[in-house]
Each structure stands twice: as structure tokens, then as C-alpha cells.
Design an enzyme around this catalytic site. Structure first.
Site, PDB file in Angstrom:
ATOM      1  N   SER A 159       0.837  -1.203   0.000  1.00  0.00           N
ATOM      2  CA  SER A 159       0.000   0.000   0.000  1.00  0.00           C
ATOM      3  C   SER A 159       0.866   1.244   0.000  1.00  0.00           C
ATOM      4  CB  SER A 159      -0.845  -0.039   1.274  1.00  0.00           C
ATOM      5  OG  SER A 159      -1.465   1.189   1.498  1.00  0.00           O
ATOM      6  N   TYR A 185      -1.785  -1.078  10.930  1.00  0.00           N
ATOM      7  CA  TYR A 185      -2.060  -1.608   9.585  1.00  0.00           C
ATOM      8  C   TYR A 185      -0.862  -1.341   8.667  1.00  0.00           C
ATOM      9  CZ  TYR A 185      -3.559  -1.801   4.760  1.00  0.00           C
ATOM     10  OH  TYR A 185      -3.599  -2.068   3.419  1.00  0.00           O
ATOM     11  N   LYS A 209       2.075  -3.904   6.831  1.00  0.00           N
ATOM     12  CA  LYS A 209       2.468  -3.972   5.411  1.00  0.00           C
ATOM     13  C   LYS A 209       3.974  -3.751   5.275  1.00  0.00           C
ATOM     14  CE  LYS A 209      -1.469  -4.800   3.480  1.00  0.00           C
ATOM     15  NZ  LYS A 209      -1.717  -6.052   2.807  1.00  0.00           N
TER      16      LYS A 209
HETATM   17  P1  NAD Z   1     -10.901  -6.855   1.223  1.00  0.00           P
HETATM   18  O1  NAD Z   1     -11.082  -6.852   2.697  1.00  0.00           O
HETATM   19  O2  NAD Z   1     -12.081  -6.602   0.373  1.00  0.00           O
HETATM   20  O3  NAD Z   1     -10.222  -8.229   0.754  1.00  0.00           O
HETATM   21  C1  NAD Z   1      -9.356  -8.959   1.568  1.00  0.00           C
HETATM   22  C2  NAD Z   1      -9.847 -10.391   1.585  1.00  0.00           C
HETATM   23  O4  NAD Z   1      -8.969 -11.165   2.409  1.00  0.00           O
HETATM   24  C3  NAD Z   1     -11.258 -10.527   2.159  1.00  0.00           C
HETATM   25  O5  NAD Z   1     -12.038 -11.284   1.262  1.00  0.00           O
HETATM   26  C4  NAD Z   1     -11.049 -11.267   3.485  1.00  0.00           C
HETATM   27  O6  NAD Z   1     -12.135 -12.102   3.802  1.00  0.00           O
HETATM   28  C5  NAD Z   1      -9.764 -12.024   3.213  1.00  0.00           C
HETATM   29  N1  NAD Z   1      -8.978 -12.326   4.409  1.00  0.00           N
HETATM   30  C6  NAD Z   1      -8.637 -11.486   5.412  1.00  0.00           C
HETATM   31  N2  NAD Z   1      -7.877 -12.130   6.311  1.00  0.00           N
HETATM   32  C7  NAD Z   1      -7.729 -13.404   5.857  1.00  0.00           C
HETATM   33  C8  NAD Z   1      -7.066 -14.547   6.353  1.00  0.00           C
HETATM   34  N3  NAD Z   1      -6.402 -14.527   7.519  1.00  0.00           N
HETATM   35  N4  NAD Z   1      -7.124 -15.691   5.640  1.00  0.00           N
HETATM   36  C9  NAD Z   1      -7.815 -15.746   4.468  1.00  0.00           C
HETATM   37  N5  NAD Z   1      -8.465 -14.690   3.958  1.00  0.00           N
HETATM   38  C10 NAD Z   1      -8.429 -13.526   4.647  1.00  0.00           C
HETATM   39  O7  NAD Z   1      -9.749  -5.796   0.896  1.00  0.00           O
HETATM   40  P2  NAD Z   1      -9.246  -5.244  -0.498  1.00  0.00           P
HETATM   41  O8  NAD Z   1      -9.589  -3.812  -0.552  1.00  0.00           O
HETATM   42  O9  NAD Z   1      -9.648  -6.135  -1.600  1.00  0.00           O
HETATM   43  O10 NAD Z   1      -7.681  -5.339  -0.266  1.00  0.00           O
HETATM   44  C11 NAD Z   1      -6.916  -6.444  -0.715  1.00  0.00           C
HETATM   45  C12 NAD Z   1      -5.487  -6.260  -0.249  1.00  0.00           C
HETATM   46  O11 NAD Z   1      -4.989  -5.027  -0.744  1.00  0.00           O
HETATM   47  C13 NAD Z   1      -5.354  -6.196   1.280  1.00  0.00           C
HETATM   48  O12 NAD Z   1      -4.164  -6.869   1.639  1.00  0.00           O
HETATM   49  C14 NAD Z   1      -5.222  -4.714   1.554  1.00  0.00           C
HETATM   50  O13 NAD Z   1      -4.491  -4.454   2.727  1.00  0.00           O
HETATM   51  C15 NAD Z   1      -4.475  -4.232   0.324  1.00  0.00           C
HETATM   52  N6  NAD Z   1      -4.711  -2.824   0.006  1.00  0.00           N
HETATM   53  C16 NAD Z   1      -6.003  -2.367  -0.106  1.00  0.00           C
HETATM   54  C17 NAD Z   1      -6.220  -1.013  -0.382  1.00  0.00           C
HETATM   55  C18 NAD Z   1      -7.624  -0.459  -0.443  1.00  0.00           C
HETATM   56  O14 NAD Z   1      -7.782   0.753  -0.273  1.00  0.00           O
HETATM   57  N7  NAD Z   1      -8.643  -1.250  -0.734  1.00  0.00           N
HETATM   58  C19 NAD Z   1      -5.128  -0.158  -0.590  1.00  0.00           C
HETATM   59  C20 NAD Z   1      -3.845  -0.681  -0.493  1.00  0.00           C
HETATM   60  C21 NAD Z   1      -3.648  -2.016  -0.183  1.00  0.00           C
HETATM   61  C1  WQD Z   2      -9.161   9.837   1.192  1.00  0.00           C
HETATM   62  C2  WQD Z   2      -9.345  11.318   1.485  1.00  0.00           C
HETATM   63  C3  WQD Z   2      -9.721  11.806   3.809  1.00  0.00           C
HETATM   64  C4  WQD Z   2     -13.600   9.847   4.195  1.00  0.00           C
HETATM   65  C5  WQD Z   2      -6.794   4.702   3.123  1.00  0.00           C
HETATM   66  C6  WQD Z   2      -5.772   3.978   3.947  1.00  0.00           C
HETATM   67  C7  WQD Z   2      -4.651   3.494   3.057  1.00  0.00           C
HETATM   68  C8  WQD Z   2      -5.186   2.670   1.883  1.00  0.00           C
HETATM   69  C9  WQD Z   2      -6.290   3.390   1.164  1.00  0.00           C
HETATM   70  C10 WQD Z   2      -5.130   0.365   2.416  1.00  0.00           C
HETATM   71  C11 WQD Z   2      -8.623  11.786   2.751  1.00  0.00           C
HETATM   72  C12 WQD Z   2     -10.939  12.168   2.986  1.00  0.00           C
HETATM   73  C13 WQD Z   2     -12.402  10.319   3.695  1.00  0.00           C
HETATM   74  C14 WQD Z   2     -14.618  10.765   4.565  1.00  0.00           C
HETATM   75  C15 WQD Z   2     -13.191  12.568   3.891  1.00  0.00           C
HETATM   76  N1  WQD Z   2      -5.755   1.446   2.309  1.00  0.00           N
HETATM   77  N2  WQD Z   2     -12.210  11.676   3.542  1.00  0.00           N
HETATM   78  N3  WQD Z   2     -14.365  12.100   4.384  1.00  0.00           N
HETATM   79  O1  WQD Z   2      -6.935   7.712   3.960  1.00  0.00           O
HETATM   80  O2  WQD Z   2      -6.036   8.098   1.627  1.00  0.00           O
HETATM   81  O3  WQD Z   2      -6.186   5.825   2.498  1.00  0.00           O
HETATM   82  O4  WQD Z   2      -7.298   3.815   2.101  1.00  0.00           O
HETATM   83  O5  WQD Z   2      -3.953   0.163   2.269  1.00  0.00           O
HETATM   84  O6  WQD Z   2      -3.814   2.742   3.871  1.00  0.00           O
HETATM   85  O7  WQD Z   2      -5.268   4.860   4.924  1.00  0.00           O
HETATM   86  O8  WQD Z   2      -8.253   6.965   1.913  1.00  0.00           O
HETATM   87  O9  WQD Z   2     -10.591   7.104   1.205  1.00  0.00           O
HETATM   88  O10 WQD Z   2     -10.068   7.053   3.680  1.00  0.00           O
HETATM   89  O11 WQD Z   2      -9.507   9.087   2.348  1.00  0.00           O
HETATM   90  O12 WQD Z   2     -13.007  13.789   3.753  1.00  0.00           O
HETATM   91  O13 WQD Z   2     -15.701  10.388   5.033  1.00  0.00           O
HETATM   92  O14 WQD Z   2     -10.746  11.534   1.738  1.00  0.00           O
HETATM   93  O15 WQD Z   2      -9.539  12.746   4.826  1.00  0.00           O
HETATM   94  O16 WQD Z   2      -8.174  13.085   2.514  1.00  0.00           O
HETATM   95  P1  WQD Z   2      -6.805   7.252   2.580  1.00  0.00           P
HETATM   96  P2  WQD Z   2      -9.681   7.474   2.310  1.00  0.00           P
END
Ligand code: NAD
Ligand code: WQD
Length: 348
Positions: A126, A150, A154
Site C-alpha cells: 500500500s 495496519y 504492510k
Molecule cells: P478486502 O477486505 O475486500 O479483501 C481482503 C480479503 O482477504 C477478504 O475477502 C477477506 O475475507 C480475506 N482475508 C482477510 N484475512 C484473511 C485470512 N487470515 N485468511 C484468508 N483470507 C483472509 O480488501 P481489499 O480492498 O480487496 O484489499 C486487498 C489487499 O490489498 C489487502 O491486503 C489490503 O491491505 C491491500 N490494500 C487495499 C487497499 C484499499 O484501499 N482497498 C489499498 C492498499 C492495499
Molecule cells: C481519502 C481522502 C480523507 C472519508 C486509506 C488507507 C490506506 C489505503 C487506502 C489500504 C482523505 C478524505 C475520507 C470521509 C473525507 N488502504 N475523507 N471524508 O486515507 O487516503 O487511504 O485507504 O492500504 O492505507 O489509509 O483513503 O478514502 O479514507 O480518504 O473527507 O468520510 O478523503 O480525509 O483526505 P486514505 P480514504
């Protein structure tokens, strides 16, 4: 040619979209997910979209015995590892659960991969590992630091992968650092389905548009950005999914191992919170009542990627616009007002 991929977390938001893209690119997929943050309905819908059932195992990545059974049954080219927990606030309240799932779970998976001589991994990292960036756009050599469990989980996995690559040069450990994934499949059949009130901006906006939530709070309008609100690199989830396919194709072409290889997946373009809200209103013709509120703790002003490395190595570039992201989010929201609890007309 071995085209079989284990997709951990494949029932989740990014995983489900990537399963569709992998199938379309000719890969065989096996999904392994404990459904802790997803629904089996997502797997059904992916099966319907690709026109065939996908193999699904309900299991936890911390369960080595079950993983071994899966590796006994299938010979994998590699693993795309999405499984993990992702809510920043929850990670502060429940750090051990985050370290256990995200760090211990990944170590467990790597041990089983090693036992079965599977050395190709694509790991979901991330942009959070960059903390508050000193310079923009953020490239892969920018300093890394994290302020919440979190992000720390990562970053810890990234360090483990780095050490593993040094220990033995057989490993291919592509670490994709996603920026802000939003949007949904253009069919409206799969999308982001948060439990409870969304933490992230786009699902919050779409639930306000749908009338499920009354008003968006915009956290901070005094940042030094174009309009005072936070700036992020929003990337369409189907572009992100294609990034995984491109990373796999890259791996398949290598004649020697790549070791630990971090690559940003973003668009390279920053969009402010207010700009996203305006784009959503303009695209969907819905109203989004909002108010300005205090900055959210832990938030940074601006974050956007340099996407040059992904282009150079994988030949991948995000194609879809903010308008596409809003349109597809709204289609998913409108067709599934209660997420996967909504009745699907789709059948396999
Ligand atoms: P998500 O929660 O929709 O998907 C994650 C999946 O992993 C879920 O289906 C959950 O049931 C499964 N899971 C969790 N723990 C598990 C375990 N111990 N064993 C087996 N399955 C498990 O999230 P997402 O948004 O699809 O994110 C996928 C990956 O990308 C995650 O690792 C997340 O940290 C990373 N990521 C997400 C974002 C985002 O904003 N969505 C941004 C950066 C990184
Ligand atoms: C985006 C912008 C908020 C909600 C997060 C995780 C990051 C990654 C992606 C997993 C910011 C603003 C948000 C609201 C708002 N996930 N906001 N009102 O914080 O950039 O990233 O998700 O890896 O680790 O931290 O994403 O969508 O929460 O926020 O004003 O109700 O929207 O302040 O500026 P963020 P976000």
C-alpha cells in the site's frame, strides 16, 4: 505452460476484480479466503461474469495444514496474496489481530510456498508504507515509514520479503503498492461492499448519493493543496486488476529471478476530495450534501504516485478516468443498494 494461480483474499474487493482479469488473460484460478471481510456471493458473481465456476476454498492463511492440502492438490505457478485486514482505525484498536493476520499469515503462506517450491509471489502492499511523503510524486525509492499498525504490518511484510530475497535468489517477490483503489466492475456485478459505515471516501460518497447516509464530512479544508482538501491518487479497481496481470506477464518473461521488486500502482495524478465530490455529482447527477469537518487524525495532505516504474517494467498504465470511477461506483451502488446482500439476477 503452468498458468495456475492461487489467489488469497480473492473474494474481496480487489481480489474479485483481479480474478475476472486473470481469467480473461487465460489464467486458472483457485481462490482461498476465510470470508472474514467478504461474502461468498462475490465468488458466485465472479463465476457468473467469467461463465464458469471458480474453485473456492474457505480457509485462513494462518492454517498451514489446509494450505498444504491446497498445494498438494494443485501445482501453482504463483500466488497473488490479497488476504489481510485493511482498516486503519481498527488496526489501532486491535493491533495483535492485524499483525497476526497480515504478518503471521504471510509468513505461514511463505513457508508453505517454500515447502512446495513455489517462488512467485505478488503481494498487496500500500502507498501507506510511504507515510507522509517528503516529495511528490512518490517513487519506489521514497523513504518508508508508518504511523499505524495496519501500515506497519504492510511495511513489516515488505521487510520480510526483502530479507527473503537476500537469503535465496530463487524468489520473485513483486510488491505492488496500491494508491487509492475505487470504482467497480462495469457490469455492476462486483464492487466494494464495506461492512458498516465506510471509512473510505468513495464508498461514503456513494452511500450519501443513495440516501443511506445523510451527509459527507470532508476532513480538513486547510491543507496546502489546490482547494484545501486532501489530495489522493484514485485508481480504478479494474486498472489495478490489470496491473496484476501485467506483473504476472512480466514474471513469465524473466530468465532470472527478480528478488524483491516494489512497484507503485497508481495513475500518477492527484485529485482533491472536493474535486472527486464534484466529479461524482456531475457524472451521476445525484446530490451529495457535505460539510467541512476537522482533519482526520493520521491523514496527510497529498499522496500520488510516480507510475513510471510500472510502465517501464510491466508496460502497464492506468487507463480509466475519474469519471469512469464515479460512473462505475454509482452503477454498482444503484444495482446493489445493500451490497452483496442484494439479490443478484446473475446465475452461473
Ligand atoms: P478486502 O477486505 O475486500 O479483501 C481482503 C480479503 O482477504 C477478504 O475477502 C477477506 O475475507 C480475506 N482475508 C482477510 N484475512 C484473511 C485470512 N487470515 N485468511 C484468508 N483470507 C483472509 O480488501 P481489499 O480492498 O480487496 O484489499 C486487498 C489487499 O490489498 C489487502 O491486503 C489490503 O491491505 C491491500 N490494500 C487495499 C487497499 C484499499 O484501499 N482497498 C489499498 C492498499 C492495499
Ligand atoms: C481519502 C481522502 C480523507 C472519508 C486509506 C488507507 C490506506 C489505503 C487506502 C489500504 C482523505 C478524505 C475520507 C470521509 C473525507 N488502504 N475523507 N471524508 O486515507 O487516503 O487511504 O485507504 O492500504 O492505507 O489509509 O483513503 O478514502 O479514507 O480518504 O473527507 O468520510 O478523503 O480525509 O483526505 P486514505 P480514504
Amino acid at each position: 505452460m503452468n498458468n495456475k494461480i492461487l489467489v488469497t483474499g480473492g473474494a474481496g474487493y480487489i481480489g474479485s476484480h483481479t480474478c475476472v482479469a486473470l481469467h480473461q488473460a487465460g489464467y486458472d484460478i483457485v481462490v482461498y479466503d476465510n470470508l472474514s471481510n467478504s461474502s461468498y456471493e462475490a465468488v458466485n458473481r465472479v463465476s457468473a461474469l467469467i461463465g464458469q465456476p471458480i474453485e473456492f476454498i474457505e480457509g485462513d492463511i494462518r492454517n498451514a495444514g489446509l494450505l498444504r492440502e491446497v498445494f498438494d492438490k494443485h501445482r501453482f505457478f504463483g500466488v497473488i496474496h490479497f488476504a489481510g485486514l485493511k482498516a486503519v482505525g481498527e488496526s489501532v484498536a486491535r493491533p495483535l489481530i492485524y499483525y497476526d493476520n497480515n504478518v503471521s499469515g504471510t509468513i505461514n503462506l511463505l513457508n508453505v510456498m517454500e515447502e512446495y517450491s513455489v517462488s512467485n509471489l505478488i503481494f498487496s502492499s500500500s502507498a501507506t508504507v510511504y507515510g507522509d511523503p517528503e516529495t511528490l510524486p512518490i517513487n519506489e525509492t521514497s523513504p518508508r515509514s508508518c504511523t499505524n499498525p495496519y501500515g506497519q504490518s504492510k511495511l513489516t511484510v515488505e521487510h520480510i520479503l526483502g530479507d527473503l530475497a537476500v537469503s535465496n535468489d530463487k524468489w520473485n517477490l513483486i510488491t505492488l503498492r496500491y494508491f487509492n483503489p475505487v470504482g467497480a466492475h462495469p457490469s455492476g456485478q462486483i464492487g466494494e461492499d464495506p461492512n458498516d459505515i465506510p471509512n473510505n471516501l468513495m464508498p461514503y460518497i456513494s452511500q450519501v448519493a443513495a440516501g443511506k447516509l445523510t451527509k459527507l464530512s470532508i476532513f480538513g479544508n486547510d491543507y496546502s493543496t489546490v482547494d484545501g482538501t486532501g489530495v489522493r491518487d484514485f485508481i480504478h479497481v479494474t486498472d489495478l486488476a490489470q496491473g496484476h496481470v501485467a506483473a504476472l506477464s512480466y514474471l513469465k518473461k524473466q530468465s532470472s529471478p527478480v528478488g524483491f521488486l516494489p512497484v507503485n500502482l497508481g495513475t500518477g495524478k492527484g485529485t482533491s476530495v472536493l474535486e472527486l465530490v464534484s466529479a461524482f455529482i456531475e457524472t451521476t447527477k445525484q446530490s451529495i450534501p457535505y460539510k467541512f469537518a476537522a482533519r482526520r487524525e493520521g491523514d496527510i495532505a497529498s499522496c500520488y504516485a510516480s507510475a513510471d516504474k510500472a510502465k517501464k517494467l510491466f508496460g502497464w498504465k492506468a487507463k480509466l478516468s475519474i469519471t469512469d470511477m464515479c460512473q462505475d461506483t454509482w452503477r454498482w451502488q444503484s444495482m446493489n443498494p445493500n451490497g452483496y446482500k442484494s439479490i443478484s439476477e446473475y446465475k452461473i
